[in-house]
Design an enzyme around this catalytic site. Structure first.
Site, PDB file in Angstrom:
ATOM      1  N   ARG A  26     -10.675  -0.286  -5.407  1.00 54.34           N
ATOM      2  CA  ARG A  26      -9.760   0.139  -6.470  1.00 54.34           C
ATOM      3  C   ARG A  26      -9.845  -0.817  -7.643  1.00 54.34           C
ATOM      4  NH1 ARG A  26      -3.983   1.228  -3.713  1.00 54.34           N
ATOM      5  NH2 ARG A  26      -3.384   0.212  -5.654  1.00 54.34           N
TER       6      ARG A  26
ATOM      7  N   ARG B 270     -10.038  -4.782   0.504  1.00 60.06           N
ATOM      8  CA  ARG B 270      -9.739  -3.362   0.727  1.00 60.06           C
ATOM      9  C   ARG B 270     -10.763  -2.454   0.038  1.00 60.06           C
ATOM     10  NH1 ARG B 270      -3.757  -1.232  -0.266  1.00 60.06           N
ATOM     11  NH2 ARG B 270      -4.104  -1.753  -2.463  1.00 60.06           N
TER      12      ARG B 270
ATOM     13  N   ARG C  31       0.503  -7.937  -9.483  1.00 58.79           N
ATOM     14  CA  ARG C  31       1.222  -6.897  -8.723  1.00 58.79           C
ATOM     15  C   ARG C  31       2.280  -7.524  -7.820  1.00 58.79           C
ATOM     16  NH1 ARG C  31      -3.651  -3.883  -6.162  1.00 58.79           N
ATOM     17  NH2 ARG C  31      -2.090  -2.533  -5.188  1.00 58.79           N
TER      18      ARG C  31
ATOM     19  N   ARG D 250      10.158   2.132  -6.411  1.00 59.99           N
ATOM     20  CA  ARG D 250       9.711   0.748  -6.594  1.00 59.99           C
ATOM     21  C   ARG D 250      10.666  -0.021  -7.488  1.00 59.99           C
ATOM     22  NH1 ARG D 250       3.936   1.752  -5.569  1.00 59.99           N
ATOM     23  NH2 ARG D 250       2.763  -0.182  -5.426  1.00 59.99           N
TER      24      ARG D 250
ATOM     25  N   LYS E  44       1.295  -0.092   3.797  1.00 57.77           N
ATOM     26  CA  LYS E  44       2.020   1.173   3.576  1.00 57.77           C
ATOM     27  C   LYS E  44       1.097   2.379   3.766  1.00 57.77           C
ATOM     28  CE  LYS E  44       3.572   0.260  -0.656  1.00 57.77           C
ATOM     29  NZ  LYS E  44       3.010  -1.084  -0.902  1.00 57.77           N
TER      30      LYS E  44
HETATM   31  P1  AMP Z   1      -0.088   1.740  -4.990  1.00 57.04           P
HETATM   32  O1  AMP Z   1      -1.251   2.597  -4.636  1.00 57.04           O
HETATM   33  O2  AMP Z   1       1.202   2.233  -4.359  1.00 57.04           O
HETATM   34  O3  AMP Z   1      -0.345   0.276  -4.741  1.00 57.04           O
HETATM   35  O4  AMP Z   1       0.136   1.891  -6.573  1.00 57.04           O
HETATM   36  C1  AMP Z   1      -0.871   1.487  -7.489  1.00 57.04           C
HETATM   37  C2  AMP Z   1      -0.254   1.252  -8.858  1.00 57.04           C
HETATM   38  O5  AMP Z   1       0.330   2.476  -9.337  1.00 57.04           O
HETATM   39  C3  AMP Z   1       0.873   0.226  -8.898  1.00 57.04           C
HETATM   40  O6  AMP Z   1       0.399  -1.104  -9.003  1.00 57.04           O
HETATM   41  C4  AMP Z   1       1.619   0.667 -10.153  1.00 57.04           C
HETATM   42  O7  AMP Z   1       0.920   0.300 -11.320  1.00 57.04           O
HETATM   43  C5  AMP Z   1       1.529   2.193 -10.060  1.00 57.04           C
HETATM   44  N1  AMP Z   1       2.668   2.772  -9.292  1.00 57.04           N
HETATM   45  C6  AMP Z   1       2.615   3.424  -8.100  1.00 57.04           C
HETATM   46  N2  AMP Z   1       3.828   3.828  -7.716  1.00 57.04           N
HETATM   47  C7  AMP Z   1       4.689   3.414  -8.680  1.00 57.04           C
HETATM   48  C8  AMP Z   1       6.102   3.496  -8.851  1.00 57.04           C
HETATM   49  N3  AMP Z   1       6.881   4.092  -7.934  1.00 57.04           N
HETATM   50  N4  AMP Z   1       6.647   2.949  -9.975  1.00 57.04           N
HETATM   51  C9  AMP Z   1       5.876   2.347 -10.903  1.00 57.04           C
HETATM   52  N5  AMP Z   1       4.538   2.227 -10.799  1.00 57.04           N
HETATM   53  C10 AMP Z   1       3.947   2.745  -9.698  1.00 57.04           C
END
Ligand code: AMP
Length: 208
Positions: free
Chosen positions: A152, A121, A163, A87, A13
């Site tokens: 991260r 990553r 996740r 999400r 993404k």
């Molecule tokens: P990402 O960078 O998109 O993988 O997001 C990292 C983490 O942020 C995820 O594993 C969730 O803990 C949190 N997160 C990001 N976007 C959302 C969302 N739309 N709803 C809930 N948690 C989110």
């Protein structure tokens, strides 16, 4: 146009959104990047979100919806490129009330690919550029801005499995949700960045 990019963690993404934003001049909205900035700042939202993120869990809907609605109220007026939001179905419904979604692109990858990609990553904390150790040849410097790359906190194998569980429980149902609206398109994200982005452009060109 307003575009949603769906996909499991590690589906590509972030990588594809950087390319799409550049080519189509969209406003890239990544809730993950926004949350990481809140955590780094130590804001009240960041302090609430940190534990969920580190445990591989979704941050509760009310916090996310509140954060994203504030963001939309300061929108640049460009089309939106939504990355990591929505999400959950509750988030998708909140979005439907605010924004007309034109297309949803689901990046499809296997769990094995997700685990391989995520554990390798690395990201730049300054400009959010994304790399994989496979192609870094031991370097830890961002070739875009010179920042020092980091892993991260939630990119460990143990957390990525959690996740993925959250993804299947809460996010995968969005595929059926957007299919029912006639908005869903799937792109095979196993094929590599170049082919994946070519497929994405084929979908976006007619509506750009
Ligand atoms: P990402 O960078 O998109 O993988 O997001 C990292 C983490 O942020 C995820 O594993 C969730 O803990 C949190 N997160 C990001 N976007 C959302 C969302 N739309 N709803 C809930 N948690 C989110």
């Amino acid at each position: 146009m307003n575009v949603i990019i769906l996909g499991a963690p590690g589906a590509g993404k972030g990588t594809h959104c950087a390319l799409i934003r550049e080519k189509y001049n969209l406003e890239h909205v990544s809730t993950g990047d926004m949350l990481r900035a809140e955590v780094a700042e130590g804001s009240p939202l960041g302090m609430q979100a940190k534990g969920y993120m580190e445990a591989g869990k979704l941050v509760p809907d009310d916090l996310i919806i509140d954060m994203i609605m504030k963001k939309f109220s300061h929108s640049t007026g460009k089309g939106l490129l939504l990355d990591g939001f929505p999400r959950t179905v509750a988030q998708a419904k909140a979005l439907d009330e605010k924004v007309k979604v034109d297309i949803v692109i689901d990046l499809a990858v296997s769990d094995a690919t997700v685990i391989q990609r995520i554990t390798g990553r690395r990201m730049c904390p300054n400009c959010n550029a994304i790399y994989n150790t496979r192609y870094l040849n031991g370097s830890d410097t961002c070739s875009a801005c010179g920042g020092k790359l980091v892993q991260r906190a939630d990119d460990t194998e143990e957390t990525v499995k959690k996740r993925l569980e959250s993804y299947y429980a809460y996010t995968e149902p969005l595929i059926a949700y957007y299919k029912a609206q006639g908005l869903l398109h799937t792109v095979d994200s196993e094929t590599g960045v170049e082919q994946g982005f070519a497929d994405i452009q084929t979908l976006l060109e007619p509506i750009a």
